[in-house]
Design a protein around this motif. Structure first.
Motif, mmCIF file in Angstrom:
data_model
loop_
_atom_site.group_PDB
_atom_site.id
_atom_site.type_symbol
_atom_site.label_atom_id
_atom_site.label_comp_id
_atom_site.label_asym_id
_atom_site.label_seq_id
_atom_site.Cartn_x
_atom_site.Cartn_y
_atom_site.Cartn_z
ATOM 1 N N GLU B 305 0.817 -1.203 0.000
ATOM 2 C CA GLU B 305 0.000 0.000 0.000
ATOM 3 C C GLU B 305 0.862 1.269 0.000
ATOM 4 N N ASP B 306 2.015 1.191 0.683
ATOM 5 C CA ASP B 306 2.884 2.384 0.726
ATOM 6 C C ASP B 306 3.324 2.809 -0.669
ATOM 7 N N PHE B 307 3.556 1.822 -1.520
ATOM 8 C CA PHE B 307 4.044 2.165 -2.862
ATOM 9 C C PHE B 307 2.944 2.776 -3.740
ATOM 10 N N ARG B 308 1.693 2.608 -3.292
ATOM 11 C CA ARG B 308 0.583 3.215 -4.029
ATOM 12 C C ARG B 308 0.213 4.599 -3.487
ATOM 13 N N THR B 309 0.820 4.996 -2.369
ATOM 14 C CA THR B 309 0.322 6.157 -1.623
ATOM 15 C C THR B 309 0.942 7.468 -2.078
ATOM 16 N N GLU B 310 0.077 8.473 -2.281
ATOM 17 C CA GLU B 310 0.535 9.846 -2.458
ATOM 18 C C GLU B 310 0.504 10.462 -1.061
ATOM 19 N N TYR B 311 1.638 10.441 -0.359
ATOM 20 C CA TYR B 311 1.638 10.860 1.048
ATOM 21 C C TYR B 311 1.294 12.339 1.200
ATOM 22 N N LEU B 312 1.898 13.185 0.376
ATOM 23 C CA LEU B 312 1.758 14.643 0.517
ATOM 24 C C LEU B 312 2.212 15.113 1.891
ATOM 25 N N SER B 313 3.184 14.392 2.448
ATOM 26 C CA SER B 313 3.682 14.699 3.800
ATOM 27 C C SER B 313 5.153 14.297 3.859
ATOM 28 N N LEU B 314 5.771 14.459 5.014
ATOM 29 C CA LEU B 314 7.186 14.107 5.143
ATOM 30 C C LEU B 314 7.333 12.602 5.331
ATOM 31 N N ASP B 315 6.828 11.852 4.356
ATOM 32 C CA ASP B 315 6.972 10.395 4.314
ATOM 33 C C ASP B 315 7.421 10.014 2.925
ATOM 34 N N ILE B 316 8.183 8.947 2.811
ATOM 35 C CA ILE B 316 8.551 8.452 1.485
ATOM 36 C C ILE B 316 8.669 6.934 1.531
ATOM 37 N N ALA B 317 8.161 6.269 0.508
ATOM 38 C CA ALA B 317 8.359 4.830 0.362
ATOM 39 C C ALA B 317 9.687 4.612 -0.349
ATOM 40 N N ALA B 318 10.349 3.479 -0.080
ATOM 41 C CA ALA B 318 11.666 3.254 -0.676
ATOM 42 C C ALA B 318 11.906 1.773 -0.900
ATOM 43 N N ALA B 319 12.529 1.454 -2.034
ATOM 44 C CA ALA B 319 12.836 0.060 -2.357
ATOM 45 C C ALA B 319 14.116 -0.015 -3.159
ATOM 46 N N VAL B 320 14.805 -1.155 -3.060
ATOM 47 C CA VAL B 320 15.975 -1.426 -3.896
ATOM 48 C C VAL B 320 15.525 -2.306 -5.057
ATOM 49 N N VAL B 321 15.992 -1.978 -6.266
ATOM 50 C CA VAL B 321 15.649 -2.779 -7.452
ATOM 51 C C VAL B 321 16.932 -3.282 -8.096
ATOM 52 N N ASP B 322 16.826 -4.350 -8.887
ATOM 53 C CA ASP B 322 18.022 -4.958 -9.477
ATOM 54 C C ASP B 322 18.353 -4.437 -10.860
ATOM 55 N N SER B 323 17.460 -3.658 -11.422
ATOM 56 C CA SER B 323 17.728 -3.128 -12.762
ATOM 57 C C SER B 323 16.854 -1.909 -13.031
ATOM 58 N N LEU B 324 17.241 -1.155 -14.057
ATOM 59 C CA LEU B 324 16.436 -0.034 -14.513
ATOM 60 C C LEU B 324 15.055 -0.535 -14.943
ATOM 61 N N GLU B 325 15.032 -1.676 -15.623
ATOM 62 C CA GLU B 325 13.758 -2.213 -16.093
ATOM 63 C C GLU B 325 12.840 -2.555 -14.915
ATOM 64 N N GLU B 326 13.435 -3.041 -13.804
ATOM 65 C CA GLU B 326 12.616 -3.350 -12.624
ATOM 66 C C GLU B 326 12.054 -2.052 -12.038
ATOM 67 N N ALA B 327 12.847 -0.988 -12.068
ATOM 68 C CA ALA B 327 12.345 0.312 -11.597
ATOM 69 C C ALA B 327 11.171 0.777 -12.460
ATOM 70 N N VAL B 328 11.315 0.637 -13.780
ATOM 71 C CA VAL B 328 10.238 1.049 -14.686
ATOM 72 C C VAL B 328 8.973 0.219 -14.429
ATOM 73 N N ALA B 329 9.157 -1.091 -14.234
ATOM 74 C CA ALA B 329 7.993 -1.959 -13.979
ATOM 75 C C ALA B 329 7.300 -1.531 -12.685
ATOM 76 N N HIS B 330 8.104 -1.198 -11.656
ATOM 77 C CA HIS B 330 7.542 -0.723 -10.385
ATOM 78 C C HIS B 330 6.722 0.560 -10.621
ATOM 79 N N ILE B 331 7.281 1.480 -11.379
ATOM 80 C CA ILE B 331 6.597 2.758 -11.638
ATOM 81 C C ILE B 331 5.303 2.524 -12.414
ATOM 82 N N ARG B 332 5.336 1.665 -13.419
ATOM 83 C CA ARG B 332 4.127 1.364 -14.189
ATOM 84 C C ARG B 332 3.057 0.741 -13.292
#
Lengths: 429, 429
Positions: B305-332
């Motif tokens: 749920e955190d990765f879906r959230t627009e916090y609009l506050s001093l919060d941030i979700a964070a994850a490590v990915v193994d590739s640029l493509e994995e980052a793009v897939a996460h964003i999509r």
């Protein structure tokens, strides 16, 4: 949502993501492979089409509709040729629409990108299956096709042939999808697939388009309903007006850019209307005229409904108006905002008409029949939008795209006082 | 549809038709008259606003929301100044977007025209009432305004002042309309006014926007939900990445272009994550990290749920990915397609990220905070579109327009063999 529909919709979405970043060459190559495959599969396509045609005949469908449905080797060859022509068109994807370097050094550009997944709902013309798929593929989009149930056998084979052709190319085979099933529910699923389908384009008559607009939760681009007007101004060249009227009405009455209503300024009525009525009669056109038109000859009495009607036949509604402004008010009230023509020698009248008429296209001293992607030089069109958002008028390949903003910097940060640059590691750049 | 609503909607439609053909000068003059009138009516506006503020306080509304609602002389002066700035912007109406002479001699041009009637649904910020009305007026559109019921007294006076100001100008007073009433029904009427309203723009939070998209039969331009990502690539300059991340997150956390998720390539995680966590902690940001982020320090465990959230506050979700493509897939998968930034020294990685990410804006080595009409040089914006049709990203004045095709000839007729010219009367031209 049925599993069958979800499967093809997800396949289209996945294909769209793979297809979007492809440059022009592999897309053009894939289109040529499709064209060759269609020709090679002619016998199989004609066989499937014969099943659709036989059922249509059994169901008592009109000969005109059966003819639109029918495929033979020559028509398949011409469909394939149209696909090759799409391959020859420039690729809209990647075009830089606007761009500049901002005062803070950011390089900003707005770039055309595909829309994603485009749903097409259409009637019993199987050539649309290939035509729409090719235009969408060229512009980097996947397609979810939902043709008339009357053409389902034909469409099934056409889509299978295209998918098999794509399997040997760099374009994902999932790019072209047929919505499974022929029930009304399957069309509804497409209309409700918000999040899976980026835009829905109905291609067909007014009733099809209205039902899609009413029921769809996916954004729709309305196309094609054309209640087009020819307005003959007080200052018109009468002979020019007669010929523009005739051409707008009779050159191809069944299409959306044919004229359906004639409006005549009272000052030119004596000179124009008798000649127009004679010319229309000679071409077999039935005139549905108001009382003031009826004063000049035998016409069918026009009711208000006539002024709302897109006849698509050798009929035309006609009325006399007392001013250009009254003509514009008539067009705003009864028209479909497709194409309106003015015939006039007056620069002022032309300027006023163009400014006041709120339609996708306005013609000055020319036939309404020119509102067409081919005539405008687009090479091909997916339809003619009569709405104001996104695309208006003939839609070519750029109208099947969206845009993306890209800005590139070297560590630009935004502060209340303006942009500052981030400091970087020593020797890191 | 209630009579009250129909009355204002028809008045807006009528005003839109009168306003559309006006050139720039009378529109600018009217905007300046509005600005002066707002300042002159400050006392009356503040008085009405006090009623809204008192009711909000009585209802226990948060101090933050009450502050957004509150007007005083200084704020009214700044609202008026913003109207004057809109007057100074170029007029998008009449711009020739494309044009050429066709091979048959028709002079074809595509010209910007107003959309018509624009509905705006927004929250308890009365400045939006004036801001939206001014931007729409400048682009030749009438407005149907439906603000929060919490600001109804303020909006009523603001709209009346604007209408009274317009009464002395060439712009029709009906150009600016307030949807009457504060019930949910009145908002629904606006959403269902297909044919009376050309487009609906919701301005506000995610829940407002979603409800408008769900319920509206009028075409909607979705704005503003921003679940923006900063992706730190394997090839990133670590110090640059920390500063871009911080700026994107903390410079103004409550706005849609603030970053809500950090994605870090595994190859740079050892060097980057400890410094990023320290910097975020120093700014008071709570990190909601996945297991791989948690390996570097104290973070709150992130759920999906955190990765879906627009916090609009001093919060941030964070994850490590193994590739640029994995980052793009996460964003999509989790993003809202607003703005995503990549920090990298690699041309190839930047190019790949820009190409694969399907969002309204992509930033390379710059803060996400620059996705903004003001920063892009538009002078003013009505919102940031996160949809793909019509407008995408910051929307300036041109995005409040449609286009119209105009073609001018001398009797061009279409035939199966190509264009022919009509013959004209002797000496008539």
């Amino acid at each position: 949502m049925s599993e069958d529909f979800l499967k093809v919709a997800l396949a289209a979405k996945e294909a769209a993501a793979e297809l979007a970043p492809l440059p022009r060459a592999p897309k053009d190559a894939a289109l040529r492979v499709i064209a060759d495959a269609l020709v090679a599969a002619s016998a199989e396509i004609v066989e499937a089409n014969a099943l659709d045609v036989r059922r249509a005949v059994e169901n008592g469908v009109s000969e005109y509709m059966v003819d639109r449905l029918r495929l033979d080797d020559a028509r398949i060859a011409s469909i394939a040729e149209a696909v090759r022509q799409v391959a020859d068109l420039p690729d809209p994807v990647g075009e830089v629409v606007r761009g500049n370097t901002l005062p803070n050094g950011l390089e900003l550009r707005q770039v055309r990108v595909p829309l994603g997944v485009i749903g097409i709902i259409y009637e019993g013309r199987p050539n649309v299956t290939v035509d729409a798929a090719a235009l969408c593929l060229k512009s980097g989009n996947a397609t979810l096709l939902r043709g008339s149930s009357s053409a389902y056998e034909s469409n099934t084979v056409l889509v299978r042939v295209m998918q098999e052709a794509l399997a040997g190319t760099e374009v994902p085979a999932g790019t072209v999808q047929l919505v499974p099933g022929t029930s009304r529910d399957s069309a509804k699923e497409l209309m409700r697939a918000r999040g899976l389908v980026d835009v829905l384009i109905p291609r067909g008559g007014a009733s099809l388009i209205n039902s899609v607009v009413e029921e769809s939760t996916v954004p729709v681009i309305e196309t094609g309903v054309g209640n087009c007007h020819v307005y003959v101004d007080a200052d018109a060249d009468v002979e020019l007006a007669v010929q523009i009227l005739l051409n707008s009405k009779v050159q191809r009455p069944s299409v959306c850019n044919a004229a359906e209503t004639l409006l005549v300024h009272a000052a030119v009525a004596d000179a124009f209307v008798p000649r127009a009525l004679a010319a229309l009669a000679a071409e077999g056109v039935t005139v549905h005229g108001d009382d003031r038109i009826a004063a000049y000859g035998d016409v069918v009495a026009a009711g208000e409904e006539d002024f709302r009607t897109e006849y698509l036949s050798l009929d035309i509604a006609a009325a006399v108006v007392d001013s250009l402004e009254e003509a514009v008010a008539h067009i705003r009230r009864y028209g479909s905002a497709h194409t309106e023509a003015i015939v006039t020698r007056s620069v002022g009248a032309a300027r006023r008409f163009v400014s006041l008429v709120d339609s996708a296209a306005v013609a000055v001293n020319a036939s309404t029949r020119f509102t067409d992607g081919g005539e405008f030089g687009f090479g091909a069109e997916i339809g003619i939008s009569t709405q104001k958002l996104h695309a208006r008028g003939p839609m070519g390949l750029p109208e099947l795209t969206s845009t993306k903003w890209v800005y590139t910097g070297e560590g630009q940060l935004r502060t209340a006082q303006g942009t500052v640059l981030a400091s970087t590691e020593a020797c890191s750049r």
